[in-house]
Design an enzyme around this catalytic site. Structure first.
Site, PDB file in Angstrom:
ATOM      1  N   LYS A 187       0.834  -1.216   0.000  1.00  0.00           N
ATOM      2  CA  LYS A 187       0.000   0.000   0.000  1.00  0.00           C
ATOM      3  C   LYS A 187       0.868   1.265   0.000  1.00  0.00           C
ATOM      4  O   LYS A 187       0.658   2.187  -0.773  1.00  0.00           O
ATOM      5  CB  LYS A 187      -0.922   0.021   1.239  1.00  0.00           C
ATOM      6  CG  LYS A 187      -1.808  -1.194   1.379  1.00  0.00           C
ATOM      7  CD  LYS A 187      -2.706  -1.119   2.598  1.00  0.00           C
ATOM      8  CE  LYS A 187      -1.988  -1.121   3.926  1.00  0.00           C
ATOM      9  NZ  LYS A 187      -1.255  -2.367   4.244  1.00  0.00           N
ATOM     10  N   ARG A 247      -9.363   0.770   9.309  1.00  0.00           N
ATOM     11  CA  ARG A 247      -8.963  -0.601   9.626  1.00  0.00           C
ATOM     12  C   ARG A 247      -9.975  -1.321  10.490  1.00  0.00           C
ATOM     13  O   ARG A 247      -9.754  -2.477  10.854  1.00  0.00           O
ATOM     14  CB  ARG A 247      -7.646  -0.573  10.392  1.00  0.00           C
ATOM     15  CG  ARG A 247      -6.410  -0.744   9.529  1.00  0.00           C
ATOM     16  CD  ARG A 247      -5.246  -0.428  10.417  1.00  0.00           C
ATOM     17  NE  ARG A 247      -4.075  -1.197  10.165  1.00  0.00           N
ATOM     18  CZ  ARG A 247      -3.012  -0.722   9.508  1.00  0.00           C
ATOM     19  NH1 ARG A 247      -3.038   0.482   8.983  1.00  0.00           N
ATOM     20  NH2 ARG A 247      -1.948  -1.447   9.382  1.00  0.00           N
ATOM     21  N   ARG A 253      11.875  -5.717   4.422  1.00  0.00           N
ATOM     22  CA  ARG A 253      11.642  -4.282   4.158  1.00  0.00           C
ATOM     23  C   ARG A 253      12.692  -3.392   4.820  1.00  0.00           C
ATOM     24  O   ARG A 253      13.111  -3.616   5.952  1.00  0.00           O
ATOM     25  CB  ARG A 253      10.259  -3.893   4.671  1.00  0.00           C
ATOM     26  CG  ARG A 253      10.019  -2.386   4.633  1.00  0.00           C
ATOM     27  CD  ARG A 253       8.591  -1.993   4.809  1.00  0.00           C
ATOM     28  NE  ARG A 253       7.914  -2.699   5.857  1.00  0.00           N
ATOM     29  CZ  ARG A 253       6.602  -2.712   5.994  1.00  0.00           C
ATOM     30  NH1 ARG A 253       5.831  -2.071   5.144  1.00  0.00           N
ATOM     31  NH2 ARG A 253       6.048  -3.369   6.993  1.00  0.00           N
ATOM     32  N   ARG A 312      11.954  -1.572  10.326  1.00  0.00           N
ATOM     33  CA  ARG A 312      10.925  -1.172  11.281  1.00  0.00           C
ATOM     34  C   ARG A 312      10.891  -2.119  12.468  1.00  0.00           C
ATOM     35  O   ARG A 312      11.080  -3.329  12.303  1.00  0.00           O
ATOM     36  CB  ARG A 312       9.561  -1.182  10.588  1.00  0.00           C
ATOM     37  CG  ARG A 312       9.189   0.153  10.009  1.00  0.00           C
ATOM     38  CD  ARG A 312       7.967   0.127   9.142  1.00  0.00           C
ATOM     39  NE  ARG A 312       6.804  -0.525   9.724  1.00  0.00           N
ATOM     40  CZ  ARG A 312       5.621  -0.574   9.125  1.00  0.00           C
ATOM     41  NH1 ARG A 312       5.453  -0.002   7.941  1.00  0.00           N
ATOM     42  NH2 ARG A 312       4.605  -1.189   9.689  1.00  0.00           N
ATOM     43  N   ARG A 327       0.372  -9.227  13.189  1.00  0.00           N
ATOM     44  CA  ARG A 327      -0.303  -8.133  12.475  1.00  0.00           C
ATOM     45  C   ARG A 327      -1.214  -8.683  11.383  1.00  0.00           C
ATOM     46  O   ARG A 327      -2.285  -8.147  11.122  1.00  0.00           O
ATOM     47  CB  ARG A 327       0.735  -7.164  11.885  1.00  0.00           C
ATOM     48  CG  ARG A 327       1.336  -6.250  12.960  1.00  0.00           C
ATOM     49  CD  ARG A 327       2.667  -5.664  12.557  1.00  0.00           C
ATOM     50  NE  ARG A 327       2.599  -4.878  11.357  1.00  0.00           N
ATOM     51  CZ  ARG A 327       3.617  -4.721  10.506  1.00  0.00           C
ATOM     52  NH1 ARG A 327       4.778  -5.284  10.758  1.00  0.00           N
ATOM     53  NH2 ARG A 327       3.471  -3.984   9.442  1.00  0.00           N
TER      54      ARG A 327
HETATM   55  P1  AP5 Z   1       4.909  -1.578   1.750  1.00  0.00           P
HETATM   56  O1  AP5 Z   1       4.545  -0.733   0.567  1.00  0.00           O
HETATM   57  O2  AP5 Z   1       5.715  -0.963   2.843  1.00  0.00           O
HETATM   58  O3  AP5 Z   1       3.598  -2.317   2.326  1.00  0.00           O
HETATM   59  P2  AP5 Z   1       2.373  -1.737   3.159  1.00  0.00           P
HETATM   60  O4  AP5 Z   1       1.135  -2.411   2.651  1.00  0.00           O
HETATM   61  O5  AP5 Z   1       2.378  -0.254   3.172  1.00  0.00           O
HETATM   62  O6  AP5 Z   1       2.752  -2.363   4.551  1.00  0.00           O
HETATM   63  P3  AP5 Z   1       2.751  -1.813   6.042  1.00  0.00           P
HETATM   64  O7  AP5 Z   1       3.367  -2.904   6.855  1.00  0.00           O
HETATM   65  O8  AP5 Z   1       3.319  -0.435   6.142  1.00  0.00           O
HETATM   66  O9  AP5 Z   1       1.278  -1.774   6.331  1.00  0.00           O
HETATM   67  P4  AP5 Z   1       0.668  -1.878   7.703  1.00  0.00           P
HETATM   68  O10 AP5 Z   1      -0.683  -1.740   7.234  1.00  0.00           O
HETATM   69  O11 AP5 Z   1       0.873  -3.011   8.604  1.00  0.00           O
HETATM   70  O12 AP5 Z   1       1.499  -0.818   8.552  1.00  0.00           O
HETATM   71  P5  AP5 Z   1       1.171   0.663   8.923  1.00  0.00           P
HETATM   72  O13 AP5 Z   1       2.434   1.402   8.821  1.00  0.00           O
HETATM   73  O14 AP5 Z   1      -0.037   1.153   8.193  1.00  0.00           O
HETATM   74  O15 AP5 Z   1       5.683  -2.867   1.150  1.00  0.00           O
HETATM   75  C1  AP5 Z   1       6.178  -3.882   2.010  1.00  0.00           C
HETATM   76  C2  AP5 Z   1       7.502  -4.434   1.445  1.00  0.00           C
HETATM   77  O16 AP5 Z   1       7.254  -5.087   0.209  1.00  0.00           O
HETATM   78  C3  AP5 Z   1       8.562  -3.345   1.124  1.00  0.00           C
HETATM   79  O17 AP5 Z   1       9.822  -3.847   1.434  1.00  0.00           O
HETATM   80  C4  AP5 Z   1       8.416  -3.105  -0.395  1.00  0.00           C
HETATM   81  O18 AP5 Z   1       9.640  -2.703  -0.983  1.00  0.00           O
HETATM   82  C5  AP5 Z   1       7.987  -4.491  -0.862  1.00  0.00           C
HETATM   83  N1  AP5 Z   1       7.053  -4.400  -1.999  1.00  0.00           N
HETATM   84  C6  AP5 Z   1       6.031  -3.516  -2.159  1.00  0.00           C
HETATM   85  N2  AP5 Z   1       5.370  -3.763  -3.296  1.00  0.00           N
HETATM   86  C7  AP5 Z   1       5.962  -4.855  -3.853  1.00  0.00           C
HETATM   87  C8  AP5 Z   1       5.719  -5.615  -5.048  1.00  0.00           C
HETATM   88  N3  AP5 Z   1       4.700  -5.308  -5.854  1.00  0.00           N
HETATM   89  N4  AP5 Z   1       6.509  -6.677  -5.296  1.00  0.00           N
HETATM   90  C9  AP5 Z   1       7.536  -7.010  -4.437  1.00  0.00           C
HETATM   91  N5  AP5 Z   1       7.827  -6.326  -3.304  1.00  0.00           N
HETATM   92  C10 AP5 Z   1       7.036  -5.262  -3.016  1.00  0.00           C
HETATM   93  O19 AP5 Z   1       0.731   0.500  10.444  1.00  0.00           O
HETATM   94  C11 AP5 Z   1       1.645   0.210  11.476  1.00  0.00           C
HETATM   95  C12 AP5 Z   1       0.921   0.148  12.814  1.00  0.00           C
HETATM   96  O20 AP5 Z   1       0.289   1.413  13.110  1.00  0.00           O
HETATM   97  C13 AP5 Z   1      -0.218  -0.870  12.892  1.00  0.00           C
HETATM   98  O21 AP5 Z   1       0.233  -2.175  13.223  1.00  0.00           O
HETATM   99  C14 AP5 Z   1      -1.095  -0.251  14.012  1.00  0.00           C
HETATM  100  O22 AP5 Z   1      -0.541  -0.489  15.287  1.00  0.00           O
HETATM  101  C15 AP5 Z   1      -0.983   1.237  13.728  1.00  0.00           C
HETATM  102  N6  AP5 Z   1      -2.041   1.745  12.835  1.00  0.00           N
HETATM  103  C16 AP5 Z   1      -1.862   2.286  11.594  1.00  0.00           C
HETATM  104  N7  AP5 Z   1      -3.049   2.644  11.057  1.00  0.00           N
HETATM  105  C17 AP5 Z   1      -3.993   2.326  11.974  1.00  0.00           C
HETATM  106  C18 AP5 Z   1      -5.423   2.421  11.989  1.00  0.00           C
HETATM  107  N8  AP5 Z   1      -6.115   2.931  10.957  1.00  0.00           N
HETATM  108  N9  AP5 Z   1      -6.072   1.984  13.092  1.00  0.00           N
HETATM  109  C19 AP5 Z   1      -5.409   1.490  14.150  1.00  0.00           C
HETATM  110  N10 AP5 Z   1      -4.072   1.343  14.196  1.00  0.00           N
HETATM  111  C20 AP5 Z   1      -3.364   1.760  13.111  1.00  0.00           C
END
Ligand code: AP5
Length: 211
Positions: A13, A84, A123, A156, A167
């Site tokens: 994402k 979420r 990552r 991270r 997660r």
């Molecule tokens: P990346 O693009 O970083 O993936 P992502 O979907 O953004 O993953 P996240 O882990 O950031 O999502 P998340 O939803 O758990 O974390 P968030 O930061 O929102 O890609 C991942 C890897 O794959 C990278 O290395 C990239 O290079 C590689 N890649 C990407 N595309 C690729 C492809 N097509 N092919 C191959 N490789 C690829 O949330 C973190 C924490 O914050 C949560 O656990 C929670 O505690 C809190 N939080 C955040 N939002 C909320 C909410 N709305 N409500 C409650 N808690 C929340």
């Protein structure tokens, strides 16, 4: 126009949101990035959110709804990582109807658990500009250094295998119902997120009728 990105952790994402923001001028609101910055700066939100983020759990809805209300702006916006929970989705609908925002799309990044765990465990993020890399799939030109700004790359704290699995479980229980919620209201676009990042970017642009 508001576009929300839904999908498991590590589904790509953030990578796609950054590409689309750069090419098409969307404002990119990443709730994960906002929370990590708040934790680092030890702001009041950061202090409240810390134990949830570091345990791979969801931060309470009230905190997240306030955070989005404050970050939203008129124009083209991607919200990455929110809603979420069903409560967050309903809260967002209320916010958007107050703002008379009528164009809304939800994009679902569909991918297997096995693939996302592999993506998370490799990552790397730039500590300076937030650019996203992967040790195997998207390596930087110089190991440990960001191609964009020369910043240092780091892993991270929540990207270890144990928390990645936790997660994913939280996603299945709390966030997958949001996908069903948008499917019923016919606002959902589903993408095969296992494709390579460039193909996915082109597919996403087509699905959103270009920039
Ligand atoms: P990346 O693009 O970083 O993936 P992502 O979907 O953004 O993953 P996240 O882990 O950031 O999502 P998340 O939803 O758990 O974390 P968030 O930061 O929102 O890609 C991942 C890897 O794959 C990278 O290395 C990239 O290079 C590689 N890649 C990407 N595309 C690729 C492809 N097509 N092919 C191959 N490789 C690829 O949330 C973190 C924490 O914050 C949560 O656990 C929670 O505690 C809190 N939080 C955040 N939002 C909320 C909410 N709305 N409500 C409650 N808690 C929340």
């Amino acid at each position: 126009m508001i576009v929300v990105f839904l999908g498991p952790p590590g589904s790509g994402k953030g990578t796609q949101a950054k590409l689309l923001a750069k090419e098409c001028g969307y404002l990119h609101i990443s709730t994960g990035d906002i929370l990590r910055k708040a934790l680092e700066q030890e702001t009041p939100i950061g202090q409240k959110a810390k134990k949830f983020v570091l345990n791979g759990e969801l931060v309470p809805d009230e905190i997240m709804l306030d955070l989005i209300e404050e970050a939203l702006r008129p124009g083209k916006v991607i919200i990455d990582g929110f809603p979420r929970t069903i409560n967050q989705a309903i809260g967002l609908e209320n916010m958007l109807s107050k703002r008379n925002e009528d164009v809304f799309k939800a994009v679902f990044f569909d991918i297997s658990a096995e693939k996302v765990v592999k993506r998370m465990s490799g990552r790397l993020i730039c500590e300076n500009c937030g650019a996203i890399y992967h040790e195997e799939y998207r390596p930087s030109k110089t190991e440990g250094i960001c191609d964009v700004c020369g910043g240092k790359l780091y892993k991270r704290a929540d990207d270890n295998q144990e928390l990645a699995i936790k997660r994913y479980k939280v996603y299945q229980e709390e966030t997958f119902p949001v996908v069903e919620f948008y499917k019923k209201s016919e606002k959902l676009l589903t993408l095969d997120a296992s494709k390579d990042a460039n193909s996915l970017h082109n597919e996403l642009k087509r699905a959103l009728d270009g920039c």
